[in-house]
Write an enzyme that holds these catalytic residues in place. Structure first.
Site, short mmCIF file in Angstrom:
data_model
loop_
_atom_site.label_atom_id
_atom_site.label_comp_id
_atom_site.label_asym_id
_atom_site.label_seq_id
_atom_site.Cartn_x
_atom_site.Cartn_y
_atom_site.Cartn_z
N TYR A 275 1.21 -1.09 0.27
CA TYR A 275 -0.06 0.07 0.13
C TYR A 275 1.19 1.32 0.07
O TYR A 275 0.57 2.37 0.48
CB TYR A 275 -0.90 0.07 1.33
CG TYR A 275 -1.78 -0.98 1.65
CD1 TYR A 275 -3.47 -0.70 0.79
CD2 TYR A 275 -1.09 -2.49 1.90
CE1 TYR A 275 -4.36 -2.00 0.58
CE2 TYR A 275 -2.45 -3.43 2.34
CZ TYR A 275 -3.69 -3.33 1.68
OH TYR A 275 -4.34 -4.90 1.55
N GLY B 33 -9.74 -10.38 6.63
CA GLY B 33 -9.46 -9.84 5.62
C GLY B 33 -8.83 -10.69 4.84
O GLY B 33 -8.17 -9.62 3.64
N HIS C 234 -0.95 -11.37 2.42
CA HIS C 234 -0.42 -10.16 1.76
C HIS C 234 1.77 -10.72 1.81
O HIS C 234 2.45 -10.46 0.98
CB HIS C 234 -0.14 -8.93 2.85
CG HIS C 234 -1.78 -8.38 1.93
ND1 HIS C 234 -2.02 -7.96 0.96
CD2 HIS C 234 -2.08 -7.64 2.68
CE1 HIS C 234 -2.27 -7.45 0.41
NE2 HIS C 234 -2.77 -6.94 1.97
N ARG D 159 -8.56 -16.20 1.84
CA ARG D 159 -9.99 -16.49 0.31
C ARG D 159 -9.98 -18.11 0.34
O ARG D 159 -8.86 -18.40 0.89
CB ARG D 159 -9.07 -15.32 -0.46
CG ARG D 159 -9.96 -14.13 -0.63
CD ARG D 159 -9.30 -13.02 -1.70
NE ARG D 159 -9.74 -11.78 -1.61
CZ ARG D 159 -10.73 -11.02 -1.81
NH1 ARG D 159 -12.17 -11.84 -2.04
NH2 ARG D 159 -10.81 -9.98 -1.76
N TYR E 162 -17.16 -6.20 2.71
CA TYR E 162 -16.81 -5.46 2.26
C TYR E 162 -19.08 -5.36 1.54
O TYR E 162 -19.30 -6.53 1.32
CB TYR E 162 -16.18 -5.37 1.01
CG TYR E 162 -15.29 -5.92 1.50
CD1 TYR E 162 -14.14 -5.06 2.60
CD2 TYR E 162 -14.18 -7.03 0.65
CE1 TYR E 162 -12.51 -5.34 2.76
CE2 TYR E 162 -12.90 -7.39 1.39
CZ TYR E 162 -12.33 -6.88 1.98
OH TYR E 162 -11.25 -7.00 2.25
#
Length: 293
Positions: A23, A142, A147, A180, A198
């Site tokens: 990010y 989330g 990541h 996920r 979301y």
């Protein structure tokens, strides 16, 4: 798709020792709150699931180990928990700090601690601002843990970070961590369309790519395109790319169990429902209860 293309497209900022900050260029951070949607409309099942289990187990002090913009931390504070929020991305933390400032007149937010920390050095990092702290619960939700890519191709860093989560938990404490449904993404080449986290009111397109190296999936790349131009504050579609390690369910189960020395109670949920009730979930949620001794 080559690995060179993927890595050239990723942000290369390293905010602190450890996890690379995808990010860092600010693109995703600026639009992420729009993707999440109205914080007051946070997915009802998610709020009830997380808050319900925390209260059932008597948890009071919670570490949000991937707080991002602070949306989950604020939800927990509103539910009465004492929250410490950390993230490796300073761009994300700026949004959390701004949110705390905007809530400064609310006494519930007086004790909200927000600091930068890396999963790879989590106990040491937390010790710099809360020496000796341990928590009733740690959340890493989330799809945040994905990541962390597998730089050495043996998952040593991922295993170390999971052990660090266990270290900062009190005996009997809970770790909430998810990923996920990467198995479905690998098999179909698409991201399951429904969302449990979301509530974005804008059109969202997600292009899914799987990088396979020597016959093994190594990276899943999601290219997001969010069209929020109708609110008048953004003049063009927002596009950004995030890369994830494709954790398969069974290997992640094994890695989590090992991080807790195969002594933790391990429960698995699918989209916050019992595993057997959902055929093709978007997310798997793992709840680890650390052994008492």
């Amino acid at each position: 798709m080559s690995s060179d293309n993927i890595f050239r497209s990723r942000s290369q900022g390293v905010p602190s020792e450890g996890v690379k900050d995808q990010y860092a260029d600010g693109k995703a951070a600026r639009v992420w709150k729009k993707y999440i949607g109205d914080s007051n409309q946070r997915t009802k099942n998610y709020r009830e699931f997380l808050s319900g289990l925390l209260k059932k187990h008597g948890c009071e002090k919670v570490l949000d180990a991937a707080c991002g913009t602070g949306i989950d931390s604020m939800m927990l504070i509103d539910e009465g928990f004492k929250v410490v929020s950390v993230d490796a991305s300073d761009k994300m933390l700026k949004h959390a700090l701004k949110a705390r400032w905007e809530k400064r007149k609310d006494p519930k937010y007086d004790e909200w601690v927000i600091e930068e920390a890396s999963w790879e050095t989590l106990p040491k990092d937390i010790g710099t601002f809360l020496p000796g702290a341990q928590f009733d619960a740690v959340i890493c939700l989330g799809n945040s843990f994905a990541h962390l890519l597998d730089e050495y191709e043996d998952q040593r860093t991922q295993k170390m970070c999971l052990r660090n989560f266990a270290t900062v938990l009190k005996p009997g404490g809970l770790l909430f961590i998810d990923h996920r449904n990467h198995d479905a993404m690998i098999n179909s080449g698409a991201t399951p369309g429904h969302s449990i986290y979301y509530n974005c009111k804008y059109p969202v397109d997600i292009k899914t790519s799987v990088l396979v190296v020597r016959g093994k999936p190594e990276i899943i790349t999601l290219d997001y395109c969010i069209d929020a131009t109708e609110d008048g504050l953004i003049t063009e579609k927002s596009e950004f790319r995030l890369c994830y390690y494709p954790h398969r369910l069974h290997s992640f189960i094994r890695m989590l169990d090992e991080a807790f020395d195969n002594r933790a109670k391990h429960s698995i949920y699918a989209d916050f429902k019992p595993l057997e009730q959902v055929d093709n979930p978007a997310y798997y949620i793992h709840v680890m209860q650390k052994a008492l001794d």
